[in-house]
Scaffold this motif. Structure first.
Motif: not given
Length: 68
Positions: A9, A42, A46, A50
């Motif tokens: 991330c 991701l 994740e 982010l």
């Protein structure tokens, strides 16, 4: 690249942040950010991390990173 799962991330965030500082034209930014999205896929969890990291940044930087 062999990136630890715990750092994925942060690595994607830094790539997008650096891309935002290059001040490229929109077409080039979309092309490079597409590569980053493809390369750093991701998980939904994740992705949430982010997005939470982006929200903590100053508004000018947020807009540049979200554009990518």
């Amino acid at each position: 690249m062999n990136i630890a799962p715990a750092e994925r991330c942060q690595v994607k965030f830094e790539c997008l942040r650096l891309l935002a500082t290059l001040k490229l034209d929109p077409a080039r930014m979309w092309l490079i950010s597409g590569f980053i999205d493809t390369y750093f896929r991701l998980s939904p969890q994740e992705q949430k991390l982010l997005q939470a990291d982006i929200v903590t940044r100053e508004p000018r930087e947020q807009g540049a990173i979200r554009f990518s």
